[in-house]
Design a protein around this motif. Sequence first.
Motif, PDB file in Angstrom:
ATOM      1  N   LEU A   1       0.847  -1.189   0.000  1.00 14.28           N
ATOM      2  CA  LEU A   1       0.000   0.000   0.000  1.00 14.28           C
ATOM      3  C   LEU A   1       0.882   1.238   0.000  1.00 14.28           C
ATOM      4  N   GLY A   2       0.700   2.086  -1.000  1.00 11.54           N
ATOM      5  CA  GLY A   2       1.376   3.385  -1.024  1.00 11.54           C
ATOM      6  C   GLY A   2       0.307   4.448  -0.881  1.00 11.54           C
ATOM      7  N   SER A   3       0.297   5.169   0.227  1.00 11.85           N
ATOM      8  CA  SER A   3      -0.801   6.091   0.484  1.00 11.85           C
ATOM      9  C   SER A   3      -0.343   7.326   1.231  1.00 11.85           C
ATOM     10  N   TYR A   4      -1.216   8.296   1.231  1.00 12.96           N
ATOM     11  CA  TYR A   4      -0.981   9.551   1.941  1.00 12.96           C
ATOM     12  C   TYR A   4      -2.237   9.814   2.768  1.00 12.96           C
TER      13      TYR A   4
ATOM     14  N   ILE B   1      -5.526  11.127   4.184  1.00  8.82           N
ATOM     15  CA  ILE B   1      -6.561  12.070   3.746  1.00  8.82           C
ATOM     16  C   ILE B   1      -7.902  11.604   4.297  1.00  8.82           C
ATOM     17  N   THR B   2      -8.629  12.533   4.899  1.00  7.88           N
ATOM     18  CA  THR B   2      -9.962  12.224   5.400  1.00  7.88           C
ATOM     19  C   THR B   2     -10.883  12.045   4.202  1.00  7.88           C
ATOM     20  N   PRO B   3     -11.779  11.098   4.190  1.00 13.90           N
ATOM     21  CA  PRO B   3     -12.077  10.087   5.213  1.00 13.90           C
ATOM     22  C   PRO B   3     -11.478   8.715   4.908  1.00 13.90           C
ATOM     23  N   ALA B   4     -10.310   8.688   4.209  1.00  9.34           N
ATOM     24  CA  ALA B   4      -9.741   7.402   3.796  1.00  9.34           C
ATOM     25  C   ALA B   4      -8.605   6.931   4.701  1.00  9.34           C
ATOM     26  N   THR B   5      -8.152   7.791   5.594  1.00  7.10           N
ATOM     27  CA  THR B   5      -6.942   7.505   6.365  1.00  7.10           C
ATOM     28  C   THR B   5      -7.012   6.200   7.151  1.00  7.10           C
ATOM     29  N   GLU B   6      -8.221   5.863   7.626  1.00  2.00           N
ATOM     30  CA  GLU B   6      -8.352   4.646   8.459  1.00  2.00           C
ATOM     31  C   GLU B   6      -7.884   3.391   7.711  1.00  2.00           C
ATOM     32  N   ILE B   7      -8.011   3.383   6.400  1.00  2.00           N
ATOM     33  CA  ILE B   7      -7.574   2.195   5.654  1.00  2.00           C
ATOM     34  C   ILE B   7      -6.057   2.071   5.757  1.00  2.00           C
ATOM     35  N   LEU B   8      -5.389   3.200   5.580  1.00  4.88           N
ATOM     36  CA  LEU B   8      -3.929   3.236   5.713  1.00  4.88           C
ATOM     37  C   LEU B   8      -3.507   2.831   7.129  1.00  4.88           C
ATOM     38  N   MET B   9      -4.211   3.354   8.123  1.00  7.28           N
ATOM     39  CA  MET B   9      -3.860   3.031   9.520  1.00  7.28           C
ATOM     40  C   MET B   9      -4.107   1.551   9.807  1.00  7.28           C
ATOM     41  N   GLU B  10      -5.227   1.050   9.315  1.00  9.30           N
ATOM     42  CA  GLU B  10      -5.580  -0.346   9.584  1.00  9.30           C
ATOM     43  C   GLU B  10      -4.546  -1.287   8.943  1.00  9.30           C
ATOM     44  N   LEU B  11      -4.176  -1.007   7.705  1.00 12.34           N
ATOM     45  CA  LEU B  11      -3.213  -1.899   7.042  1.00 12.34           C
ATOM     46  C   LEU B  11      -1.841  -1.828   7.708  1.00 12.34           C
TER      47      LEU B  11
ATOM     48  N   ILE C   1       0.813  11.625  -5.008  1.00 13.66           N
ATOM     49  CA  ILE C   1       1.439  11.167  -6.253  1.00 13.66           C
ATOM     50  C   ILE C   1       2.478  10.092  -5.950  1.00 13.66           C
ATOM     51  N   ALA C   2       3.289  10.341  -4.941  1.00 13.38           N
ATOM     52  CA  ALA C   2       4.284   9.339  -4.558  1.00 13.38           C
ATOM     53  C   ALA C   2       3.586   8.070  -4.073  1.00 13.38           C
TER      54      ALA C   2
ATOM     55  N   GLY D   1      -7.330  13.726  -3.581  1.00 16.95           N
ATOM     56  CA  GLY D   1      -6.181  12.843  -3.782  1.00 16.95           C
ATOM     57  C   GLY D   1      -6.278  12.111  -5.105  1.00 16.95           C
ATOM     58  N   LEU D   2      -7.499  11.734  -5.478  1.00 19.91           N
ATOM     59  CA  LEU D   2      -7.680  11.051  -6.759  1.00 19.91           C
ATOM     60  C   LEU D   2      -7.300  11.989  -7.902  1.00 19.91           C
TER      61      LEU D   2
END
Lengths: 616, 349
Positions: free
Chosen positions: A262-265, A267-277, A294-295, A318-319
Motif C-alpha cells: 500500500l502506497g498512500s498519503y 486524507i480524510t475520510p480514507a486515512t483509516e484504511i492506511l492506519m488499519e493496514l 502522487i508518490a 487525492g484522486l
Amino acid sequence: MTQKKKNIIEREEVVVKFVGDSGDGMQLTGSIFSDSAAIAGNDLATFPDFPAEIRAPQNTIAGVSGFQVHVGKEKIHTIGDQVDVLVAMNPASLKANLKWVKKGATILVDADAFDEKSIEKAGYKDNPLTDNSLESYLLLKAKITTLTKESLKDMGVDTKTAERSKNMFALGMLYFIFDRDLKQAFHYFETKFKKNPRLADINKVVLQSGYNYADTIEALESVIHVGPAKMKKGRYRNITGNVATAWGLLAAAEKSGRPLFLGSYPITPATEILMELSLHKSLGARVFQAEDEIAGICSAIGASYTGSMACTTTSGPGLSLKSEAIGLAVITELPLIIVNVQRGGPSTGLPTKSEQSDLYQALFGRNGECPVIVIAASTPDNCFYYAFEAAKLSMEHMTPCILLTDGALGFGSALFRIPKMSELPAIKPPIAKANEPDFKPYKRDPETLVRKWAIPGTEGLRHRIGGLEKENITGVVTTDPMNHQVMVDLRAAKVEKVADFIPEQTLDGPAKGDLLVVSWGGTYGSVHQAVQKVQAEGKSVSHAHFNYIMPLPKNTGKILKNFKKILVCELNSGQFVNYLRMKFPLPNFYQINKVQALPFTIQELTEKFNQMLEEK
Amino acid sequence: MEPNEIINPTVERSTVQLSKADFESDQMVKWCPGCGAHAILSALERVFPKIGYRKENFCLVSGIGCSSRFPYYVNTYGIHGIHGRAAGIGTGVKVANPRLSVWIATGDGDSLAIGGNHFIHIIRRNVDVNIILFNNQIYGLTKGQYSPTTPMGKVTKTSPQGTIEHPFNVGELVMGAQGTFYARVPDNDINLMTEAMFEAAKHDGTSVMEILQNCIIFADKVHFDIISKEHREENMLVVHNGEPMLFGKDKKKGLRINGTQLEVVELGKGGITESDILVHDKYNPDPGIHLMLAKLAPPHFPMVFGVIRSAIFPTYDDLVEEQIKHAKASSKIKCMDDLLNEGDTWEIK
C-alpha cells in the motif's frame, strides 16, 4: 433497590444519537453502546458525525460531535432518518441536533452544562430546559457532571478525571433505559485499561451509578426493549467500511499469493484504511506512507511492476492528484487497486462529509483514452467483498480498478458475518513463467486481451514498459498511427471484456413495470428501504442497485428497457444518470439528486416515488 | 570505523561472468550525436557485469526527459515512468522487492523541479536505490528552457533577459535532505563514472551520483570551464577516501581547514606540507565537511569530484523488512482467518 417497576416497551427499531462537545467522548460512548446492542443480537448501523476540526471552540455549534446508532430486530439498512433517543451533553449539541429528533422522543441532557454562558454560546436566547420549548419530548434533566463527581467521591479521583467520566454516567443511564447488561461494558473497560485497573474501576463505578440513577427517575416510566434480529447463522462482528476495505484487500493478497503493498498519503475520510493496514505487517502487508498522493500511487505502480498486489487509498482531491499516474498504470497494463473514499467536493469541500460526486472523475478524469474498471461498495460490511473483488478483477485483468466507497460507508459500521477464507473465490493473476518461450510484454490472451505479468527477477523475461505508447505484442516504443489506434482499442476492449466475469445485475421487484428505481454505491440502504416501503403499500416499483459501474453488467440494457420510467437516485448532481443516458439513449430517465452532505431520507425518496407513479 | 565493503548480499549474484553485451538492448539509442548521455550509458553497461548481480535482478526506473529514456537502452527489467516520479516508482520497486538492484535515471528538471519533493524524501528515507542524476543545466527534451540548476543570469528560451533564479547545488540539496551518499562525476571521464557507479552500488542507502553532462544542442559546454581537458587540472579536485585532497599541476595544491573554512594552499609555500592537507573521509557520519566540499566552485576553489559522502545509516527497506519479520514472529495473527475472528465476535445460531 428498584423504586417502581418500570414498564417494558417492545420496539422493532430505535435510533439513538449521542451528541456533545468534540472532547466529550461521544464516539467512544456510541461505540460501546453499539457493541452492547450487537451482543444482545440486534442488527445495527452506526455513523459518527464529527467536525473537520479536532477541537473546535468549546460549547459552540461548530464543535459538536455526534455518534448515531440504529438498532433493530429486523435488518437495518440505514442509520435512521430520525432520532428516538438523544443524549445531549451541552446546549450547542442539543441545538444542532434537535431538528433530527422525533416528536415524543426521549432527550437526556446534562443539566449541569446548561449554564448561562454555554446557553448563550450555543445561540439560545433562553434556557431550553426551562422555557417549555421541549414540551413535546420526554426530557430527562440529569445533573450528570455533579452526579458523576459524587459517585466517585470515595475513590479520591481528581476533578478533571471525574468530569471526563461523565459520558460513562450518561451511558449507564442508557444501559438502564435499554435494559442492557452492564457486563459487556465492564469487560470492555477491563480490556481497554488492562494496564491501569484503577481507570477501569472508575469507569465501572460511574457506569453503574448512571444505571442506578436512571432507575430512580420518576419521569422514566418505561424501559425500551429491542429483541434480537433474525440473522443468518454464523459468527459476527461489528465493522466499519474502512476497516472492511482494508481487510478485503488483505484477504485478496492472501488468496492471490501476491504480497500486499500500500502506497498512500493520509486524507480524510480514507486515512483509516492506511492506519488499519499498517497494523497488519504480520500478514506481510508492506505499507508505505508517502510524501504525497502522487508518490503514494507511483510507489504502488513500482510495487505492482515487481509483482505485488499494489493499492493506493485516497479521497476525491487525492484522486485528482493521482490522475496522471493512473494513466501510467493503464498504458503499462499493470494491476493497481485505487480506493476512493468519496467526500463532499470540489476542492477541499466538506472533508468529513459524504457525497457520491467523484463518479465522473473515476470514469473519465484522466488525459487520453484511459479506461479503468470502476466498482462501488454499498454497505460498510460489503466494502470487504468489493475491495476483494477490485483486487481480483485488477490482477486477473491486468488493469487498474477504482473502488468507490464514501465517507458514510467508511466511517459507518454494520454487522459483518465473518466469512471463512476457504469460501472466497480464487484469484489467479496471469503470471509469466521463467524462460517462457516467445515471451513478449504485450502478447495477450485472445479471450481476455490480458497481457502476462512478468515479474522482475524472473529468468528470461527482461523487458521494459513505460508511459510511451508501445507496439502491440513486442512493447517497442512507437508513434505509428495505426498501432496507436490498435492499442487504444485493445485497452478499451480489455476493460469491456470484464463484463464477462462479473455477475449480472439483479433486480428487486418485478422485471417489468411503471417505475424502476436505480441507485449505486453508498445509497443502497436508504433507497432499498424506501423501495420496500412503497412496495409494501402494494405499488409496483422495482429497484436495481449497481455495484459494477465500468463495465456495467451485461444485462443492464435489458433491465432498463422494461420500465416506463427510470428514476436514478444519487448524492450528486446526476453523474450516474448521465452515464446511463450515454450508454443507453432512452427517453425515460428521471433523477433525484441531493448534495447537502446528508444521506437521502426515506421520506423524501418515497415522496418522489409516489409522485413519479401518480404522474402519467 | 571501517565500513562493510561487500556488495549488498540481499541481491542474488550471477553464477556466470557477465559482460557489457549482456546489458546492451536492441533498441535504437535516440540521443543526439555528441550527447553526454551516451557515455553514461556505456559506463553503466560496463559497471553492471562488474557488480556481479544476476542480470534479471537489475531494475531501471526513470521519469521523463532525455535522461529518462535510459531504461529502454539497457537490457534489464525497466520502467519508464512519468515526469518527476521516478523516485516514487523506484521506492515502490525496492520496498516491494528488496532483492532487486534499483537504478534511477533522472535529470535536473525531472528530479529537482517537478520531482523535487520525491527527490528529497527518497533521500531522507535512505531507500537503497542508486540515482544517476544527469545535470546538464537545461530542459533538453522540451528544447531549451532553464532548469533549477541553470546558473543565474543565463539566457535560455524562457529567460531571454537571463534567469533571475538561484540555482540548486545538487550536493547541498542531497545533504540538506540527510543524504548518505553523494558523488559528482563528469561525463567525459568514463573511469571516474564507472568507479562512482560501483561505489554507489556498494553503498546501502540512497546513492546520488550527479553527472555533469553536456547537452550539445541547448547548453553546449556549460561544464567546459571545469571538466574540459584545458581546465580540469586546475578546476577539478577528485577526492579518494583516506587520501589528502590535492589538485593542480603535479598535485601541488590542496585543501586545508582554516578556522571554520576551507582554503586552498600550495605545498611547499609558507611551510605547507602534505600533512597539513585535509584527508578525505567519505564515511564521516557528520556531513559538515562533505557539505563544504560539495559547495566549492571556481574561481576561488576547484570543484570537488568523486565520492564525497558515503555514510552508513540504516536503510528504509531494511527497516521495513525488520518490522515485518518482527511482526510475523510476535503477532498472534498469522493468517486472514485469524484476523477475521480476532477481538469481539459472537455467534448467531
